[in-house]
Enzyme design. Structure first.
Site, short mmCIF file in Angstrom:
data_model
loop_
_atom_site.label_atom_id
_atom_site.label_comp_id
_atom_site.label_asym_id
_atom_site.label_seq_id
_atom_site.Cartn_x
_atom_site.Cartn_y
_atom_site.Cartn_z
CB CYS A 1 -21.75 55.49 -0.18
SG CYS A 1 -22.70 56.80 -0.93
CB CYS B 1 -27.95 54.24 -3.76
SG CYS B 1 -28.21 53.62 -2.10
CD GLN C 1 -41.21 43.63 4.88
OE1 GLN C 1 -40.23 44.35 5.09
NE2 GLN C 1 -42.22 43.52 5.73
CE1 TYR D 1 -51.05 47.55 14.70
CE2 TYR D 1 -50.62 45.44 15.75
CZ TYR D 1 -51.05 46.75 15.82
OH TYR D 1 -51.48 47.24 17.02
CD GLU E 1 -52.14 46.87 6.74
OE1 GLU E 1 -51.24 46.35 7.43
OE2 GLU E 1 -52.19 48.09 6.50
CB CYS F 1 -39.45 48.22 12.67
SG CYS F 1 -40.97 49.16 12.85
N1 SAH Z 1 -45.89 42.12 7.98
C1 SAH Z 1 -46.32 43.11 7.03
C2 SAH Z 1 -45.73 44.49 7.28
C3 SAH Z 1 -46.10 45.10 8.61
S1 SAH Z 1 -45.66 46.80 8.67
C4 SAH Z 1 -45.92 42.68 5.61
O1 SAH Z 1 -45.01 41.90 5.46
O2 SAH Z 1 -46.52 43.18 4.67
C5 SAH Z 1 -46.94 47.41 9.70
C6 SAH Z 1 -48.31 47.44 9.04
O3 SAH Z 1 -49.25 47.92 10.02
C7 SAH Z 1 -48.43 48.39 7.86
O4 SAH Z 1 -48.90 47.64 6.76
C8 SAH Z 1 -49.47 49.43 8.31
O5 SAH Z 1 -50.33 49.84 7.26
C9 SAH Z 1 -50.27 48.66 9.33
N2 SAH Z 1 -50.97 49.43 10.39
C10 SAH Z 1 -50.63 50.60 10.93
N3 SAH Z 1 -51.47 50.92 11.93
C11 SAH Z 1 -52.38 49.92 12.01
C12 SAH Z 1 -53.51 49.67 12.86
N4 SAH Z 1 -53.84 50.52 13.81
N5 SAH Z 1 -54.19 48.54 12.68
C13 SAH Z 1 -53.84 47.65 11.71
N6 SAH Z 1 -52.80 47.84 10.89
C14 SAH Z 1 -52.07 48.95 11.03
#
Ligand code: SAH
Length: 485
Positions: free
Chosen positions: A71, A159, A282, A311, A332, A408
């Site tokens: 790029c 991009c 994603q 999460y 979540e 991550c």
């Molecule tokens: N596996 C999920 C993505 C996870 S990313 C998917 O495929 O959709 C991390 C996630 O944690 C986000 O959606 C964010 O909103 C959530 N998050 C952040 N802090 C949190 C908390 N304290 N308790 C619960 N969820 C939380």
């Protein structure tokens, strides 16, 4: 060492953020854009007591891992930090980043790390683009990317991480604006109309979505632009998003549907998702499937298990698990994501997944203490800051047979895994997966098993695993020597 001093440095290592690290007279320097093996003449731009930062003045001897970025704006854009390294070298960097986190931050002496799973093609993997529109110095309409850490737009319609349709759509929108004198939004004054062009593509279905984010209520001659956009194969959904706020948030709350149902459909594995302009999804669906299939594999489900997915976002992992588990519970914090998760469960006729809105560190302890919930397997996929201590402590009390940790950020992963291991869990496997080629990001899936819980089936499984390791170790070593790490 002083600011502005010129030094000659050989780059010996890379920092966690991908900056080159080298020494000049024993003084450590971090140099952006330098690759392991480079010899550079560099100017010191910031000198601290024990280390400093320098900028490349001249590349004296390029590393054998160095490549010309594909790029043209890789440097100023800042989105891809590692495009000047071969993809093999990028993978080796990511593998080492994960391993180093476990040894240095998690104090593990042996890390059961498997070779990183790279991408087939480290370009064109993003299914989503949010392209800001602006004017250049000469008043010409441009669309592109914000220069690293600023809000000035560098023109770049194509991009290389995004799909080729992005360029065609952007050109069409800019030509339309030119023709009808539609002004782009100006951050400083809060005037002008078009802020961003949001484009999403379903990789499995080929469906395309265009959403124009505007500082107003209507877009001139939208019917004509719609007709043109519909000539692009796959165009399924066209909308306006109204955002009249003067802030940096890209999307407003109101959608004006112009064409289509308000969503496109995509699949991860055989689970279908409806994706609207506002919903989370994603950005690299191909590697997401790799990552979540690994998580599913590590969960070792037979159909009898109760599984918690903490999460859970829009429930991508939960719905993967629900196909093989007795019951899945997702937690979540974002309510809209949970609504999507419930809709996605319905769409896929998966009735054994239930979702709770709330903080994992509040919901899990409460459910455990008040309702005495159980878990055979717990999956966590937290944001970069990792799990709250209350989540780790409750998991330890619940003592599931297996914990699958998707992360991550290798640093917080290693920190949290150390807590679980000190409490009696065994770290069985660590698998890095590359989801974001060209960048320094790396995802990791870990399997932890409960040492206290050893039914016969577990012992057999463990023996199988040992065999698996012996085989994998040989493979891992082969891969390591191939990558030169
Ligand atoms: N596996 C999920 C993505 C996870 S990313 C998917 O495929 O959709 C991390 C996630 O944690 C986000 O959606 C964010 O909103 C959530 N998050 C952040 N802090 C949190 C908390 N304290 N308790 C619960 N969820 C939380």
């Amino acid at each position: 060492m002083q600011k502005n001093e010129i030094v000659t440095v050989t780059i010996e290592d890379l920092s966690q953020n991908g900056e080159g690290i080298g020494k000049a007279d024993g003084y450590t320097l971090f140099i952006k854009g330098a690759v392991i093996g480079d010899q550079v003449r560099a100017r010191i731009i910031k000198a601290k007591k024990t280390y400093g930062y320098a900028r490349i003045e001249e590349l004296l001897e390029p590393s054998r891992h160095r490549v010309t970025p594909a790029c043209s704006i890789a440097g100023p854009c800042g989105g891809c930090q590692l495009q000047n390294m071969s993809y093999e070298a990028q993978l080796a960097f990511k593998q080492k980043k994960v391993e180093d986190s476990f040894t240095r931050l998690g104090h593990f002496t042996e890390v059961p790390i498997l070779p990183i799973r790279g991408m087939k093609d480290p370009f064109r993997y993003r299914n989503k683009a949010q392209i800001p529109v602006s004017r250049d110095k000469n008043g010409r309409l441009i669309a592109g990317f914000y220069a690293g850490r600023t809000h000035s737009v560098i023109p770049q319609e194509d991009c290389l991480l995004g799909v080729p349709e992005n360029a065609a759509i952007t050109r069409m929108v800019l030509a339309h604006m030119e023709q009808y004198h539609i002004p782009p939004y100006e951050e400083e004054t809060g005037t002008g109309l078009l802020r961003h062009i949001l484009i999403r593509k379903g990789f499995a279905t080929g469906e395309l979505m265009v959403c124009l984010i505007i500082n107003g209520d209507r877009f001139p001659k939208m019917e004509e632009l719609t007709r043109q956009l519909l000539t692009i194969p796959g165009m399924t959904d066209i909308s306006l998003n109204l955002n009249k706020e003067r802030n940096n948030v890209i999307l407003g709350h109101t959608i004006c549907q112009i064409y289509g149902q308000g969503y496109i459909t995509d699949y991860i594995g055989n689970v279908a998702y409806h994706i609207s302009p506002l919903s989370f999804y994603q950005v690299n669906p191909i590697q997401t499937e790799v990552l979540y299939s690994t998580a599913l594999d590590y969960a070792g489900l037979t159909g009898q298990e109760t599984v918690w997915d903490l999460y859970c976002g829009i429930g991508t992992i939960s719905l993967f698990l629900a196909q093989k588990a007795k019951q899945v519970y997702g937690v979540e914090i974002v309510e809209a994501a949970i609504q999507d998760a419930r809709d996605n469960a319905e769409l896929n006729q998966l009735h054994n997944a239930e979702f709770f809105v709330g903080k994992a560190e509040e919901v899990l302890p409460r459910k455990y203490q008040e309702e005495h919930i159980q878990a055979d397997v717990i999956v966590v996929d937290p944001p970069r800051k990792g799990c709250e201590r209350a989540v780790l402590d409750t998991m330890i009390q619940m003592a599931p047979k297996r914990i699958v940790y998707v992360s991550c950020d290798p640093a917080t992963l290693a920190r949290d895994v150390r807590v679980l291991v000190d409490a009696g869990y065994q770290l069985e496997k660590v698998k890095p997966v590359d989801m974001f080629g060209g960048t320094y990001h790396v995802e990791t899936v870990c399997l932890l098993s409960n040492r206290k819980c050893k039914p016969d089936s577990y012992v057999k499984w463990k023996l199988d695993m040992e065999d698996y390791y012996r085989i994998k170790d040989t493979e891992a070593n082969k891969e390591r020597s191939r990558l030169g790490v």
